[in-house]
Design a protein around this motif. Structure first.
Motif: not given
Lengths: 406, 406
Positions: B336-342, B354-360
């Motif tokens: 969720c923090l990754a979604v809110a930022t990146w 792109r984001l993916a689960p666990g990608v930071r």
């Protein structure tokens, strides 16, 4: 003890008033400057909103990790995996149960809760150790808050040996109520589970507070068994059901169940959970208020082995209640504030007047000396802002100010 | 401009590092004390967690009442009543749109958002007045944040005269994208509505961001019309759908729609709304990440004529996203923090990975110089605590510290 003269506060956001409070109740309310301060400790409320103090009626003080290093969540997906995750880890916490519970109760009081009902887990693994930790926390804060303790069989009553005797011992050692949990899903023998719970209640003359996570028709079945025993033992007004997720559903059985809940004056507690399309969890707050069902709010676990959520702040939990109910209207958001304060108080003490939509109790002459002053233009603004600038009164005395205990 | 040497920060909660940043990107990352500070402005990160800055990709800066006296909500139950409530009241606000938008954007930046996509209402009543207020706010904070503005036909395009011309004028006057809203429910003529939107996009060479509150099969129908036009105009990667409540449903049509959303690289934005048993609203975040759909988070309105909710803090909105998704696992809360930022950054700029689960992402050498330092033992703890102790960097320069703008 000298009375407290609270100057310049706005009861439920109304006009500014001075309020004289002794250890038992509000004694006088008048326009600013009209009450003699002689013999009283005068405190400036600075135009804050005067409310009844928060009542956290569903908290687990024994499991908290507030104030300790953050620990990633190692529980699985099921309720049972959470129970076992706690069992595997609680003994290795950096501080004792008593220390953790005392710290967390202090944080709750500092943020405005002076009426608390805490569950204390009693099981074959921990014996009375967790219960005694909660007793110690209550004792440490005995001048700052009233705390009820529920002897709570988190792991069921009949899965492991000796639990009924431990519960009996807890009730002889200071527990105020007997708990229970999901009679079908945990013990898988609802009659035996509930008969033990109600037998203990009957023998000790204490109230009952049962965790009922079971949803849908199974939850309604267990609720019906609880209602049956409440009626048979003449325990109207002395039984609470926590969570009661089955009442968040929209099935026809809910109407019939709610009628009986109201008739037998069974209280409900909610932690403002997030329901979903497939799993409804949120109690119909406005409907409960309309039918005179007592309902209160609680924090549940606080940053513990179950989940990272929970921070001891009942004003924030009020905000969550309004959010989960989907409220944007001021009167509805204020109703949530009434539930979080007076609603919980009426869960603990069934003799208090009932809430109803739009009723704003707890700040009139004769009302209990359990009060909180919060910041905001209006009560709804206070819920939205959640400012830590607060004054907290227990038995008429300031016990916390701006997030710090006195 | 001198580069910034951020000392002792923990990228995504990992080991302590020093990080050298110029106006464009992170240039060097090393163990504490190993990077020369010569020529750089050194700042002590004090062990805080380094994250990409927050991206608020769905906010209405023109309607905010943050910082003004709290005003009870006078809207009714329907979307239309909210639209009309705003129309009846916005002109009598204590401060101009520009002042209100500037104040609120400042609060958002102070709390860590340096990438913003704001809608600006364009309608027959307000003309370009609201749009110009948002332009003024962007200009006031041009050294502190990057702001995209959507020319947004809140009241529809064809219900009142002159709206297409106003939208056209807004796009010639600094708007970055063309908006749209509920093509069936507002204009009641989805083809005419969407053809106007996409025609404006095509003529001006701008992206599209459409509010789609329509739920269930109606929402899927409108979404399909949007996808059809995205494909026909070769606009893959340049179209966003906001809210997209119909994708929160569990109907079979959702699978087919999501396939096309992914194929046409349509971005989604969510405000972390509270869905219910009967009205699902929450997007399936993990599923979107798994399928590579770009998704970002936003605050929506902020204490305005629509609702009292919203306070400019994207870290708190991250907490709400995790709450509404029902997450307790650390990896999911960090997603969720990754979604809110990146995630939001990739909504604004489709060329970002792109984001993916666990990608930071977002805190490696070469990543953009848009960063925030937050307090917490771990990223999940930071979300739970929401401490106001933060450092905010835009274009490699500190623009806010501990809730105060520089």
């Amino acid at each position: 003890m000298s009375p407290t003269l609270l100057r310049n506060v706005r009861p439920w956001g109304g006009d500014a008033r001075d309020v004289l409070i002794d250890a038992d109740a509000i004694r006088e309310i008048g326009a600013p400057g009209t009450i003699s301060a002689e013999g009283a400790v005068a405190v400036d409320g600075d135009g804050g909103i005067l409310l009844p103090s928060f009542s956290d009626v569903h908290v687990h003080l024994d499991s908290t990790r507030m104030g300790l290093p953050f620990r990633p969540n190692t529980a699985g997906d099921t309720r049972w995996s959470h129970i076992m995750n706690d069992r595997e880890n609680w003994r290795s916490a950096e501080r004792s149960v008593a220390d953790r519970a005392t710290y967390t109760l202090g944080r709750m009081i500092a943020q405005g809760a002076t009426r608390v009902r805490s569950h204390a887990q009693v099981d074959a693994d921990s014996g009375l150790e967790k219960f005694e930790g909660v007793l110690a926390a209550r004792d440490a804060h005995r001048d700052r808050a009233s705390v009820e303790i529920v002897a709570f069989p988190q792991v069921g009553i009949h899965l492991e040996d000796g639990v009924p005797d431990l519960l009996d011992l807890a009730l002889r050692s200071g527990a105020d109520l007997i708990g229970g949990i999901d009679p079908c899903e945990i013990d898988r023998d609802p009659i035996r589970h509930l008969d033990t719970v109600f037998d203990l209640a009957d023998r000790h003359g204490v109230g009952v507070d049962i965790h009922l996570h079971e949803g849908g028709s199974l939850g309604l079945f267990s609720l019906d068994l609880i209602l049956e025993r409440t009626r048979a033992l003449g325990m109207a007004g002395r039984v609470s059901v926590s969570h009661a997720f089955s009442l968040a559903d929209r099935s026809p059985g809910v109407d019939r169940a709610l009628e009986q809940v109201a008739e037998l004056d069974v209280a409900l507690t909610t932690i403002a959970p997030k329901g979903s399309l497939t799993v409804p969890l949120d109690l119909p707050i406005e409907r409960l208020l309309e039918t005179g069902v007592r309902v209160g709010l609680g924090m549940d676990g606080q940053r513990d082995y179950w989940s990272p959520w929970g921070d001891g702040d009942m004003l924030e939990r009020t905000w969550m209640l309004a959010f989960t109910q989907g409220f944007s209207r001021d009167d509805l958001i204020e109703d949530c504030l009434a539930v979080a304060t007076w609603g919980g108080a009426s869960v603990i003490d069934a003799t208090l007047p009932r809430l109803a939509p739009g009723v704003r109790p707890g700040v009139a002459v004769g009302d209990p000396a359990e009060l909180v002053v919060v910041r905001g233009d209006t009560p709804t603004a206070a819920v939205m802002d959640r400012s830590s600038e607060r004054l907290v009164l227990h038995r008429g005395r300031i016990v916390a100010e701006n997030d710090d205990l006195r």
